[in-house]
Design a protein around this motif. Structure first.
Motif, mmCIF file in Angstrom:
data_model
loop_
_atom_site.group_PDB
_atom_site.id
_atom_site.type_symbol
_atom_site.label_atom_id
_atom_site.label_comp_id
_atom_site.label_asym_id
_atom_site.label_seq_id
_atom_site.Cartn_x
_atom_site.Cartn_y
_atom_site.Cartn_z
ATOM 1 N N MET A 1 44.099 25.138 47.598
ATOM 2 C CA MET A 1 42.971 24.716 46.765
ATOM 3 C C MET A 1 41.788 24.239 47.607
ATOM 4 S SD MET A 1 43.723 25.680 43.848
ATOM 5 C CE MET A 1 42.267 25.106 42.973
ATOM 6 N N ILE A 2 42.061 23.677 48.776
ATOM 7 C CA ILE A 2 40.938 23.274 49.654
ATOM 8 C C ILE A 2 40.133 24.520 50.038
ATOM 9 C CG2 ILE A 2 40.334 22.409 51.958
ATOM 10 C CD1 ILE A 2 42.741 20.438 51.639
ATOM 11 N N LEU A 3 40.833 25.588 50.438
ATOM 12 C CA LEU A 3 40.107 26.802 50.852
ATOM 13 C C LEU A 3 39.376 27.411 49.666
ATOM 14 C CD1 LEU A 3 42.626 28.400 53.395
ATOM 15 C CD2 LEU A 3 40.732 26.824 53.834
ATOM 16 N N LYS A 4 40.000 27.356 48.474
ATOM 17 C CA LYS A 4 39.353 27.934 47.284
ATOM 18 C C LYS A 4 38.111 27.119 46.870
ATOM 19 C CE LYS A 4 40.601 29.025 42.475
ATOM 20 N NZ LYS A 4 40.530 30.437 42.162
ATOM 21 N N GLN A 5 38.217 25.797 46.954
ATOM 22 C CA GLN A 5 37.112 24.944 46.485
ATOM 23 C C GLN A 5 35.982 24.839 47.519
ATOM 24 O OE1 GLN A 5 38.698 25.234 43.415
ATOM 25 N NE2 GLN A 5 37.302 23.563 43.020
ATOM 26 N N HIS A 6 36.206 25.351 48.710
ATOM 27 C CA HIS A 6 35.155 25.307 49.740
ATOM 28 C C HIS A 6 34.863 26.726 50.231
ATOM 29 C CE1 HIS A 6 34.890 20.930 50.159
ATOM 30 N NE2 HIS A 6 36.171 20.947 49.835
ATOM 31 N N PRO A 7 34.271 27.555 49.368
ATOM 32 C CA PRO A 7 34.102 28.965 49.710
ATOM 33 C C PRO A 7 33.218 29.201 50.933
ATOM 34 C CG PRO A 7 33.074 28.436 47.585
ATOM 35 C CD PRO A 7 33.822 27.219 48.025
ATOM 36 N N TYR A 8 32.348 28.228 51.264
ATOM 37 C CA TYR A 8 31.460 28.434 52.421
ATOM 38 C C TYR A 8 32.244 28.487 53.742
ATOM 39 C CZ TYR A 8 32.160 23.461 52.802
ATOM 40 O OH TYR A 8 32.758 22.234 52.899
ATOM 41 N N LEU A 9 33.514 28.021 53.708
ATOM 42 C CA LEU A 9 34.340 28.144 54.924
ATOM 43 C C LEU A 9 34.662 29.605 55.202
ATOM 44 C CD1 LEU A 9 36.977 25.253 54.497
ATOM 45 C CD2 LEU A 9 35.036 25.319 56.073
ATOM 46 N N ASN A 10 34.534 30.406 54.126
ATOM 47 C CA ASN A 10 34.787 31.844 54.245
ATOM 48 C C ASN A 10 36.228 32.143 54.702
ATOM 49 O OD1 ASN A 10 34.024 34.459 53.920
ATOM 50 N ND2 ASN A 10 33.208 34.672 55.995
ATOM 51 N N LEU A 11 37.163 31.372 54.136
ATOM 52 C CA LEU A 11 38.584 31.569 54.435
ATOM 53 C C LEU A 11 39.312 31.651 53.095
ATOM 54 C CD1 LEU A 11 38.945 28.805 57.188
ATOM 55 C CD2 LEU A 11 38.841 31.277 57.558
ATOM 56 N N ASP A 12 40.041 32.724 52.869
ATOM 57 C CA ASP A 12 40.716 32.805 51.572
ATOM 58 C C ASP A 12 42.187 33.164 51.723
ATOM 59 O OD1 ASP A 12 40.504 35.427 52.228
ATOM 60 O OD2 ASP A 12 38.807 35.816 50.914
ATOM 61 N N THR A 13 42.918 33.051 50.621
ATOM 62 C CA THR A 13 44.360 33.340 50.639
ATOM 63 C C THR A 13 44.651 34.333 49.520
ATOM 64 O OG1 THR A 13 45.026 31.678 49.008
ATOM 65 C CG2 THR A 13 44.795 30.924 51.284
ATOM 66 N N ASN A 14 45.883 34.849 49.501
ATOM 67 C CA ASN A 14 46.270 35.794 48.450
ATOM 68 C C ASN A 14 46.979 35.085 47.294
ATOM 69 O OD1 ASN A 14 45.350 37.903 50.071
ATOM 70 N ND2 ASN A 14 47.289 37.920 51.210
ATOM 71 N N ILE A 15 46.861 33.769 47.217
ATOM 72 C CA ILE A 15 47.632 33.006 46.228
ATOM 73 C C ILE A 15 46.997 33.079 44.837
ATOM 74 C CG2 ILE A 15 48.368 30.651 45.600
ATOM 75 C CD1 ILE A 15 49.956 31.865 47.968
ATOM 76 N N ASN A 16 47.855 33.327 43.831
ATOM 77 C CA ASN A 16 47.427 33.280 42.440
ATOM 78 C C ASN A 16 47.583 31.825 41.991
ATOM 79 O OD1 ASN A 16 47.057 33.444 39.748
ATOM 80 N ND2 ASN A 16 48.408 35.204 39.438
ATOM 81 N N THR A 17 46.493 31.083 42.053
ATOM 82 C CA THR A 17 46.579 29.620 41.921
ATOM 83 C C THR A 17 47.074 29.166 40.543
ATOM 84 O OG1 THR A 17 44.257 29.414 41.281
ATOM 85 C CG2 THR A 17 44.760 29.272 43.644
ATOM 86 N N GLN A 18 46.953 30.051 39.531
ATOM 87 C CA GLN A 18 47.415 29.632 38.192
ATOM 88 C C GLN A 18 48.925 29.374 38.135
ATOM 89 O OE1 GLN A 18 45.492 32.820 36.643
ATOM 90 N NE2 GLN A 18 43.708 31.682 35.906
ATOM 91 N N TYR A 19 49.638 29.840 39.137
ATOM 92 C CA TYR A 19 51.095 29.599 39.150
ATOM 93 C C TYR A 19 51.483 28.325 39.914
ATOM 94 C CZ TYR A 19 51.554 34.444 37.522
ATOM 95 O OH TYR A 19 51.471 35.611 36.815
ATOM 96 N N LEU A 20 50.496 27.612 40.441
ATOM 97 C CA LEU A 20 50.844 26.468 41.300
ATOM 98 C C LEU A 20 51.612 25.362 40.567
ATOM 99 C CD1 LEU A 20 47.633 26.111 43.512
ATOM 100 C CD2 LEU A 20 49.921 26.785 44.277
ATOM 101 N N TYR A 21 51.147 25.023 39.366
ATOM 102 C CA TYR A 21 51.801 23.921 38.659
ATOM 103 C C TYR A 21 53.238 24.306 38.275
ATOM 104 C CZ TYR A 21 52.665 20.091 35.456
ATOM 105 O OH TYR A 21 53.214 18.999 34.845
ATOM 106 N N GLY A 22 53.417 25.537 37.793
ATOM 107 C CA GLY A 22 54.748 25.995 37.373
ATOM 108 C C GLY A 22 55.742 25.955 38.523
ATOM 109 N N ILE A 23 55.336 26.435 39.680
ATOM 110 C CA ILE A 23 56.294 26.481 40.797
ATOM 111 C C ILE A 23 56.549 25.069 41.335
ATOM 112 C CG2 ILE A 23 54.695 27.016 42.699
ATOM 113 C CD1 ILE A 23 56.992 29.073 43.546
ATOM 114 N N SER A 24 55.558 24.216 41.230
ATOM 115 C CA SER A 24 55.779 22.824 41.639
ATOM 116 C C SER A 24 56.877 22.197 40.776
ATOM 117 C CB SER A 24 54.462 22.052 41.492
ATOM 118 O OG SER A 24 54.708 20.679 41.360
ATOM 119 N N GLN A 25 56.816 22.447 39.480
ATOM 120 C CA GLN A 25 57.833 21.902 38.566
ATOM 121 C C GLN A 25 59.203 22.503 38.863
ATOM 122 O OE1 GLN A 25 57.036 20.000 35.240
ATOM 123 N NE2 GLN A 25 55.708 19.305 36.871
#
Ligand code: KIV
Ligand code: ZN
Length: 391
Positions: A247-271
């Motif tokens: 989420m840090i990389l996603k919320q700071h796009p000017y860093l120009n670093l991204d991931t292949n993560i589908n962030t909508q699944y983060l809460y589910g997998i945490s649980q």
């Protein structure tokens, strides 16, 4: 892979599972591995195959079902570990052996009772042997955080010479400051001969609460992989939390670093991870804690009800949380009470709200949190109830 893509290496099932009392069986590991693949991680470290027959079986079963991610097994720089890991990974579509050795003076002197030259040779031999089984070999320099940079660069060079594709630079004891860890990556990027043949990986522990900050500094300074776990679980104070770095990389796009993560699944997998390991997630845990999108003070609630962005930098839906929560306590204001009353069917005028708010405060002083049943009760026992239902 573009140069701005950061590979996410998940080690929930290996470093994460080292938490005392959190051992998983093979079925549980397979369920989590499938969800990690859906989440979009690039590498799943499935276990340490030589450590037990159970871990061997888990790595083998995970290797059979994972189609898109690389499946990785950990080893020491020991021939038999490497042979056993290769065997456990034989069904994997994309197998990776993760081998390595301690490189700090303390590890060399006390753990191995050895010397720097011998460690270089052992590192070379381990990678070379792993390469005889798989193309993709990651080398870890354990305790790299406390290894001096000159020697660490030599270790990286021999690992590259032997064919390593990834160089893992663990801050095993969670000691480094972000500036030091970032400088270490920069030094390696600038001083290791052949560095263009491999990528550098961040592996940070959280003993001083700096694992996430260190990993981010690492990628800002040239590393292209982050090793992390769901909910930041792991040995002692844990590992870098996957959800945080993503989420840090996603919320700071000017860093120009991204991931292949589908962030909508983060809460589910945490649980899922927290339930399977019976390990509770602290309520104020960033991104996935129960209070990460809950507002309870009057000033914040008033702002969020007017516009969510006044007090939230992430849309909860982006991480799989349905909506922000307005929690009613004795610190809540009229706006929050009116909002929650409206959600359960009461449209209150300003005068009605004044009357009910006084009752609410008396009630809330006795009880920590006011739920919908309490709101019904507070309204039904108010002087203005008849007026409200006849409106
Ligand atoms: O923290 C560490 O150094 C590790 C290595 C075994 C990769 O987990
Ligand atoms: Zn570790």
């Amino acid at each position: 892979m573009s140069n701005s893509n950061i590979q996410i290496f998940d080690t929930t099932l290996r470093d994460g599972e080292q938490v005392p009392g959190c051992k998983l069986n093979t079925e549980q590991k397979v369920v989590i591995a499938k969800q990690l693949e859906n989440l979009g991680v690039d590498v799943i470290e499935a276990g340490f195959p030589v450590s037990s027959p159970g871990d061997f079986k888990s790595v083998e079963e995970i290797s059979k079902i994972i189609k898109n991610a690389t499946v990785c097994g950990l080893t020491r720089s020991v021939k038999n570990d490497i042979k056993v890991a290769a065997e456990a990974l034989k069904y994997a579509k994309r197998p990776r052996i993760h081998t390595g050795i301690g490189t700090s003076d303390s590890h060399i002197q006390f753990k191995f009772k050895s010397n720097r030259e011998d460690i270089l040779q052992r590192a070379y031999d381990a990678v070379k042997y792993a390469k005889s089984f798989v193309e993709d070999v990651e080398f870890y320099a354990e305790d790299a955080g406390r290894t001096d940079n000159d020697y660490l660069a030599r270790v990286c060079e021999v690992a590259i010479k032997a064919g390593a594709t990834v160089l893992n630079i663990p801050d095993t004891t969670g000691y480094c400051l972000p500036s030091e860890y970032g400088a270490k990556m920069k030094y390696l990027m600038e001083n290791v001969k052949g560095i263009e043949k491999a990528i550098l990986s961040c592996h940070c522990h959280n003993d001083l609460g700096l694992a996430t900050a260190n990993s981010i500094e690492g990628v800002i300074n040239g590393a292209r992989q982050i090793e992390c776990t769901i909910n930041g679980i792991g040995e002692r104070a844990g590992n870098t939390a996957l959800e945080e770095v993503v989420m840090i990389l996603k919320q700071h796009p000017y860093l120009n670093l991204d991931t292949n993560i589908n962030t909508q699944y983060l809460y589910g997998i945490s649980q899922l991870v927290s339930d399977s390991m019976a390990i509770y997630t602290q309520p104020n845990k960033a991104i996935v804690g129960a209070n990460a999108f809950a507002h309870s003070s009057g000033i914040h609630q008033d702002g969020v009800i007017k516009n969510r962005e006044t007090y939230e930098i992430i849309d909860p839906k982006d991480v799989g949380v349905t909506e922000s929560a307005i929690v009613l306590t004795a610190r809540s204001g009229r706006a929050a009470l009116a909002y929650r009353a409206k959600n359960i069917g009461y449209e209150l005028t300003k005068l009605q709200l004044d009357d009910i708010y006084a009752n609410f405060l008396n009630f809330a002083d006795q009880k920590k949190e006011i739920d919908d049943t309490d709101i019904h009760h507070i309204i039904e026992t108010s002087k203005v109830y008849k007026e409200i239902i006849s409106a």
